[in-house]
Write a protein that holds these residues in place. Sequence first.
Motif, mmCIF file in Angstrom:
data_model
loop_
_atom_site.group_PDB
_atom_site.id
_atom_site.type_symbol
_atom_site.label_atom_id
_atom_site.label_comp_id
_atom_site.label_asym_id
_atom_site.label_seq_id
_atom_site.Cartn_x
_atom_site.Cartn_y
_atom_site.Cartn_z
ATOM 1 N N PHE A 172 0.837 -1.200 0.000
ATOM 2 C CA PHE A 172 0.000 0.000 0.000
ATOM 3 C C PHE A 172 0.873 1.252 0.000
ATOM 4 O O PHE A 172 0.637 2.188 -0.770
ATOM 5 C CB PHE A 172 -0.922 -0.004 1.220
ATOM 6 N N ARG A 173 1.898 1.265 0.862
ATOM 7 C CA ARG A 173 2.783 2.435 0.917
ATOM 8 C C ARG A 173 3.526 2.629 -0.404
ATOM 9 O O ARG A 173 3.688 3.757 -0.884
ATOM 10 C CB ARG A 173 3.779 2.275 2.067
ATOM 11 N N GLU A 174 3.983 1.515 -0.997
ATOM 12 C CA GLU A 174 4.729 1.621 -2.259
ATOM 13 C C GLU A 174 3.853 2.166 -3.379
ATOM 14 O O GLU A 174 4.257 3.046 -4.138
ATOM 15 C CB GLU A 174 5.279 0.238 -2.627
ATOM 16 N N VAL A 181 1.737 10.192 -2.847
ATOM 17 C CA VAL A 181 1.189 10.317 -1.498
ATOM 18 C C VAL A 181 2.046 9.492 -0.543
ATOM 19 O O VAL A 181 2.251 8.295 -0.756
ATOM 20 C CB VAL A 181 -0.276 9.838 -1.434
ATOM 21 N N ALA A 182 2.550 10.149 0.515
ATOM 22 C CA ALA A 182 3.349 9.451 1.509
ATOM 23 C C ALA A 182 2.449 8.981 2.645
ATOM 24 O O ALA A 182 1.606 9.735 3.138
ATOM 25 C CB ALA A 182 4.436 10.372 2.050
ATOM 26 N N VAL A 190 -4.099 2.398 7.565
ATOM 27 C CA VAL A 190 -3.544 1.617 6.455
ATOM 28 C C VAL A 190 -3.597 0.127 6.792
ATOM 29 O O VAL A 190 -4.020 -0.698 5.978
ATOM 30 C CB VAL A 190 -2.100 2.048 6.150
ATOM 31 N N ARG A 191 -3.180 -0.224 8.003
ATOM 32 C CA ARG A 191 -3.164 -1.634 8.373
ATOM 33 C C ARG A 191 -4.577 -2.216 8.426
ATOM 34 O O ARG A 191 -4.819 -3.332 7.975
ATOM 35 C CB ARG A 191 -2.455 -1.815 9.716
ATOM 36 N N LEU A 211 -5.948 7.565 -3.223
ATOM 37 C CA LEU A 211 -5.378 8.445 -2.211
ATOM 38 C C LEU A 211 -5.261 9.890 -2.660
ATOM 39 O O LEU A 211 -5.061 10.779 -1.836
ATOM 40 C CB LEU A 211 -4.004 7.927 -1.786
ATOM 41 N N GLY A 212 -5.387 10.145 -3.958
ATOM 42 C CA GLY A 212 -5.351 11.529 -4.404
ATOM 43 C C GLY A 212 -6.552 12.317 -3.928
ATOM 44 O O GLY A 212 -6.488 13.545 -3.786
ATOM 45 N N ALA A 213 -7.656 11.628 -3.636
ATOM 46 C CA ALA A 213 -8.890 12.313 -3.238
ATOM 47 C C ALA A 213 -9.303 11.993 -1.817
ATOM 48 O O ALA A 213 -10.028 12.777 -1.194
ATOM 49 C CB ALA A 213 -10.013 11.935 -4.205
ATOM 50 N N LEU A 214 -8.888 10.853 -1.301
ATOM 51 C CA LEU A 214 -9.338 10.419 0.021
ATOM 52 C C LEU A 214 -8.146 10.017 0.877
ATOM 53 O O LEU A 214 -7.162 9.468 0.372
ATOM 54 C CB LEU A 214 -10.293 9.223 -0.112
ATOM 55 N N SER A 215 -8.251 10.248 2.165
ATOM 56 C CA SER A 215 -7.216 9.812 3.102
ATOM 57 C C SER A 215 -7.423 8.332 3.412
ATOM 58 O O SER A 215 -8.499 7.782 3.154
ATOM 59 C CB SER A 215 -7.312 10.615 4.393
#
Length: 718
Positions: A172-174, A181-182, A190-191, A211-215
């Motif tokens: 997910f982070r990658e 988005v970091a 995330v988990r 992730l560009g629109a939502l956290s």
Amino acid sequence: MRSDQPEGTEVNGNPSLELDGFVGRSAELSRLARALDTSRLVTVTGPGGIGKSRLAARVASGRCAPWGRVELAAVRDPEFVDYAVVEALGLTDHTTRLPRETLLAHLAGRRLLLVLDGFEHLVDACAALVVDLLGKVPGLAVLAVGRRPLAVSGEQVFALGPLSEDEAAELFRERAGRHGVATAGGDPHVRELCRRLDGIPLAIELAAGRLGALSPGQLLERLDDRFRLLTGGGRDALPRHRTLRTAIGWSHELCTPGERLLWSRLSVFAGQFDLEAAEYVCSGGGLHADDVLDVLSALLAQSVVTREETATGVRYRMLDTVRAYGAEWLEATGDAVRLRRRHRDWYVGLATWCELEWFSPRQNEVAARIEAELPNLRCALEYCLTEPDGAELGLHLAGSLWFCWVGCGRLSEGRHWLERSVELEPGHEPARLKALWVLGHVAILQGDTVPALAALQECREEAERSANPTAVAYAEHRTGCLALVSDDMPRAERLLRSSLARYQEIGELNSNVLMAQVELAMARAFLGDLPDAVRLCQDVRQVCEDHGERWARSYALYVLAYAAWSEGDAARARELLTDCLACAHAFHDLLGSVLSIELLALVTVTEGDPAEAAVLQGAAASLWPSVGLPLFGSVHYDAPHERCEATARERLGDQRYEECVRQGRSLGRDAAVSRALRRTRPLEGLPAPRGSVRHARVTLDMQQPAASPTRKGGETAG
């Protein structure tokens, strides 16, 4: 598989398979590698989006043996499974052998790991193929990838599970990073999101694309709502395949109406597509063509569509799971028939345009474009030939693709489509007449004389009845070509001259017309008038250079090279043959390549190097079995080989000559061409098209006796 393929490399690369960003799976990689060490058939199973393809490709790429990947998701017809494998391994065969026979001949005595990816909709055909190949090719191992096993004897099933919690969070982070988005390493949202998505890589990537629109927290909240809606709160009862479908459906719901519309319409494409095709096929009914790029970019940002850099430019595709979801929505809208017709119309138009552009400086580009579009062209052909009102378009499409069947080395596939098209109800002229002469041409090149004559005779009779001078000219031309390769030079000259006169009368000028002139030059040379043959080929060469045509030009160069050799100018002959062979190999033209190598061998022995000449003869002998035309024993076509062999044997002695021939036989096609062109490294930077041009048979009579034992040995060597 090419015999010169380095160990531990992929036989035929697939740029669409993304291996960068491969996360985790270390335990699975080790277990799958061990499974392949103990079994010749391992099948990786699991739900869609679980990461089967990437895992299989990663394991295959790490092994110390050649491997080839066959992508089957875009193959709709079980009959084309064998064709797909032949294509993926880069094999070219111009005989009447079935693809299965070609595979068995080329794999005999070789080691290969064959990766069959996405076979689940073709399981019966794939199972039969695997059983046959494994039973007859001891050096073959198969790594199958699908949602269910093949269910054949000896199969070891490797069930792939989800990513671990840490691996899922890392993925997910990658993927979030790719979208700029970091995310924090310990972000609980995330988990939890990854847990909700059952560690399914595709579901995680779709979520990261938002992730560009939502956290992450907003994503989790919306996803929880979706799960509760579908499962009534019973989270524990949700199977993984339903999890993925839920994630795809959730991503679909978050799309704008325009994005959902384009998603459904893009499902009509088989495999890759480009922007122009998407703009034409998918526009209308609420989506303007000018807006397609913006909407496509939005789907790309959300990982619904992937972008690929290819030899023909930027292309796009959807993963099969995502495409299937879109196809369901397309059916639900009631717009599926209209979209399939627009898809058909676009590819009929593309084939028509490519046929015209074949006679231009863009010949290489056309071949590469057709190569990239084959899955969609097959889809269009199938649609034409199965729809009640599609017969005429099917005939037109199958005939217009003559340059693909002949110029790009797909004789067997071309014959399949052409025979199916002409078996439909009569009528639909002139499309039917064109399909008939193309069918005759293809059959000639496969060495199948009786069906060739039948098709050409029917074409001519119907053309004369309907007063179609173009079809008469082509039928006469191809009949003359058949006479040429059958050693009937007087008849060949008469028919070829007549067809050229007809072409001139109707104003026809293209690669086929120029090939007729080269073939006439052959007949003149065989009849003893080399100056006239040279004049004809010099004219062809000039016209080709004026129009940027390379295919017919290469055959004209062959005749001119022979003329230079016969006049004692070996250096000039080598220069012309180098150009000819490089072009033939660029188009994967087996006949042009093998004839050029044979004549280069003769030039080489003339230059005083009989050992190298014998090596080249061995290299040519390894290629001859894949050439459809039965040229063995021809007084005219065997002549260069016979003269070269006689001289080399005399200078080397039988034992040394045979040693050199065996050395040449061990070379693969690329290595053989590099050797003939006096290059120490394999050829690089060749155009994208594969296949072969088996058009005019261009070898000149050097008045030598019949075929030798060495040449006959080459006939059975593959």
